[in-house]
Design an enzyme around this catalytic site. Structure first.
Site, PDB file in Angstrom:
ATOM      1  N   SER A  55      -3.831   6.129   3.511  1.00  0.00           N
ATOM      2  CA  SER A  55      -4.527   7.413   3.444  1.00  0.00           C
ATOM      3  C   SER A  55      -5.850   7.290   2.695  1.00  0.00           C
ATOM      4  O   SER A  55      -6.728   8.108   2.858  1.00  0.00           O
ATOM      5  CB  SER A  55      -3.648   8.438   2.767  1.00  0.00           C
ATOM      6  OG  SER A  55      -3.207   7.939   1.536  1.00  0.00           O
ATOM      7  N   LYS A  56      -5.983   6.264   1.898  1.00  0.00           N
ATOM      8  CA  LYS A  56      -7.231   6.096   1.156  1.00  0.00           C
ATOM      9  C   LYS A  56      -8.201   5.292   2.001  1.00  0.00           C
ATOM     10  O   LYS A  56      -7.905   4.189   2.418  1.00  0.00           O
ATOM     11  CB  LYS A  56      -6.960   5.332  -0.139  1.00  0.00           C
ATOM     12  CG  LYS A  56      -5.954   6.029  -1.016  1.00  0.00           C
ATOM     13  CD  LYS A  56      -6.588   6.351  -2.369  1.00  0.00           C
ATOM     14  CE  LYS A  56      -5.720   7.278  -3.182  1.00  0.00           C
ATOM     15  NZ  LYS A  56      -4.394   6.758  -3.426  1.00  0.00           N
ATOM     16  N   ARG A  57      -9.361   5.843   2.217  1.00  0.00           N
ATOM     17  CA  ARG A  57     -10.359   5.108   2.980  1.00  0.00           C
ATOM     18  C   ARG A  57     -11.096   4.217   2.016  1.00  0.00           C
ATOM     19  O   ARG A  57     -11.681   4.688   1.079  1.00  0.00           O
ATOM     20  CB  ARG A  57     -11.375   6.073   3.575  1.00  0.00           C
ATOM     21  CG  ARG A  57     -10.737   7.036   4.454  1.00  0.00           C
ATOM     22  CD  ARG A  57     -11.771   8.006   4.919  1.00  0.00           C
ATOM     23  NE  ARG A  57     -11.395   8.328   6.262  1.00  0.00           N
ATOM     24  CZ  ARG A  57     -12.007   7.868   7.317  1.00  0.00           C
ATOM     25  NH1 ARG A  57     -13.051   7.121   7.207  1.00  0.00           N
ATOM     26  NH2 ARG A  57     -11.588   8.185   8.505  1.00  0.00           N
TER      27      ARG A  57
END
Ligand code: GLU
Length: 501
Positions: A257-259
């Site tokens: 979910s973390k770019r």
């Protein structure tokens, strides 16, 4: 275990675009429904009014449809357990919350935001073992309650969790340790805006929609003890749980979910299904790829179609360990699926991608004479549909731009390259312009000039395509057409003269 017909659901909140992990959850639910002949339900959990994102519902449905995960009940499908938007089910939640209040399983809480914030601060300061509501409103006398009812600006309804003991439940994929009930200090079930919280609406809906199995991301695992107590208080059967492991980023370190870009040259991580679609992945490849993220078809087989997956899918074969997103595998798989397409099908799918790259409308491109020649050339080379432009844009461009130095072959100077190119152009003008008629005479020419074929072909490749790496040279020439091929050679000769000064 339940012997009811299988009913599973995907319950996204329309608070953002449809995530890769959500798609995997949806896929496993869908596979289980199709495998068992059960039903797959889409329910929209839109009770958090502050986080709604207007186009996310459409994105969720578009993404599911793109992956061909059809839902049997839900938005636009209907069904006898609707409505399928939680925001349209408020009376149901209110009725059951009221019933819990009357039975002593829930209570109205009048504590202000300020009091709750101060309580939290105070608990943090003294490093209290459990941070949570102190249950002040749980034990109000009738008189106190009446007084607060008259004066408080707002209230919420809280669930009266057991204050001691443990909650146990079974998850099909992992062993669960008992949870300490006191840890859950009376969570809110109805908020002050009258909307239910996720926990309450989720339990009520799963019951009334007759959900038998809950397959969802393991970030919800810690909510299950509360849910189980809600089911118990309501006197309802608890569904079967299977919490799916996280998908980690390709390095296996962080959450997907973390770019993040770790370093120069790293590709940006694609997080949403719409991004994979826009990047030119095929839905069939995506389906297959999502299925192997945490589920194994068989130890030696990664590639399978929908029907095979349906036939074999079993929750017991899901791997409970979190896995890294194998992007290399996805790319490999996408190429594989591209090569299996009928050329006409591939051509049709390529239109929007190629069209965007060369600025042509679908229809114009569909009728372009070079397209039937280009499709087989691309088919053996594409990783994603989006690569098409890069591969064959030279055919559509009026003029190609490149560094003239690229025309100078290894081991030659500009003059030598110019001589070779001029001779090749002359020969090209005389030969029949058919793919099979070009290669051998060009090889013979290289021989006569004392060059390796690779040297001559390299010069021609740059002159024709503007690239060092391109589809096969003679196919590229044919796709371009005789006149334009000759003109590009002539232009390249001019550039070489320019280099020579
Ligand atoms: N609305 C929750 C979500 O967005 C659903 C979780 C669940 O499946 O219970 O993930």
């Amino acid at each position: 275990m339940t012997s009811r017909p299988v009913r599973v659901r995907m319950a996204p909140s329309p608070t953002g675009y449809f995530h890769l992990g959500s798609a995997r959850t949806a896929l496993f639910n869908w596979l289980y429904a199709r495998h068992t002949g059960g039903a797959f339900i889409l329910r929209i959990e839109d009770t958090d009014r502050t986080r709604l994102v207007p186009d996310s519902l459409q994105d969720i449905m578009d993404s599911l449809r793109w992956l061909d995960l059809d839902w049997d009940e839900g938005p636009e499908a209907g069904g006898r357990h609707g409505p399928y938007f939680q925001s349209q089910r408020l009376p149901l939640y209110h009725g059951w919350a009221e019933r819990l209040v009357q039975q002593g399983h829930a209570y109205r809480c009048y504590c202000s935001e300020e009091r709750l914030a101060a309580l939290r601060q105070e608990q943090l300061a003294r490093k209290a073992p459990v941070i949570g509501y102190d249950r002040q409103c749980r034990s109000l006398t009738t008189a106190q309650r009446a007084e607060r009812e008259a004066t408080a600006a707002a209230h919420v309804i809280r669930f009266a969790m057991p204050t001691e003991g443990e909650t146990r439940f079974v998850d099909l994929l992992r062993k669960i340790k008992p949870f300490d009930n006191d840890h859950y200090r009376d969570p809110i079930i109805i908020k002050s805006d009258g909307f239910p919280t996720y926990h309450f609406a989720n339990v009520i809906d799963d019951h009334f929609m007759e959900i038998t199995h809950i397959l969802r991301g393991d970030e919800w695992l810690s909510s299950v003890p509360l849910h189980v107590n809600l089911y118990n208080a309501l006197g309802w059967e608890v569904p079967v749980f299977a919490h799916l492991p996280l998908i980690l980023d390709p390095s296996g370190v962080g959450k997907l979910s973390k770019r993040k870009k770790r370093g120069e040259g790293d590709e940006e991580l694609l997080t949403y299904i719409r991004e994979y679609r826009a990047a030119g992945y095929l839905p069939e490849a995506m389906f297959n790829f999502l299925a192997i993220m945490g589920w194994s078809y068989s130890p030696n087989t990664d590639v399978f179609d929908r029907e095979q997956a349906i036939a074999k899918f079993d929750i017991a074969d899901i791997n409970a360990a979190a896995g890294a997103l194998p992007m290399t595998k996805l790319n490999w798989m996408n190429g594989l699926y591209i090569r299996e397409l009928e050329p006409a099908d591939l051509a049709e799918r390529l239109l929007p991608f190629l069209g965007a790259a060369v600025d042509m409308a679908d229809d114009e491109l569909r009728n372009h004479a070079a397209l039937p020649l280009l499709v087989p050339m691309m088919q053996s080379r594409l990783v994603t549909l989006n690569d098409a432009g890069e591969l064959v844009d030279f055919v559509f461009a009026q003029e190609i731009r490149y560094d003239p130095q690229m025309l100078i072959a290894k081991g030659l100077d500009a003059a030598g390259s110019l001589t070779a190119l001029a001779a090749a152009r002359q020969l090209l003008a005389e030969l029949p312009f058919e793919e099979s008629a070009l290669e051998q005479p060009m090889r013979d020419l290289a021989d006569r000039l004392g060059l390796k074929p690779g040297q001559l072909f390299g010069i021609l490749r740059v002159a024709i395509t503007g690239k060092n790496v391109a589809p096969p040279l003679f196919s590229s020439m044919i796709a371009l057409g005789r006149d334009r091929a000759l003109a590009r050679c002539a232009r390249a000769e001019e550039l070489l003269r320019g280099v020579m000064g």
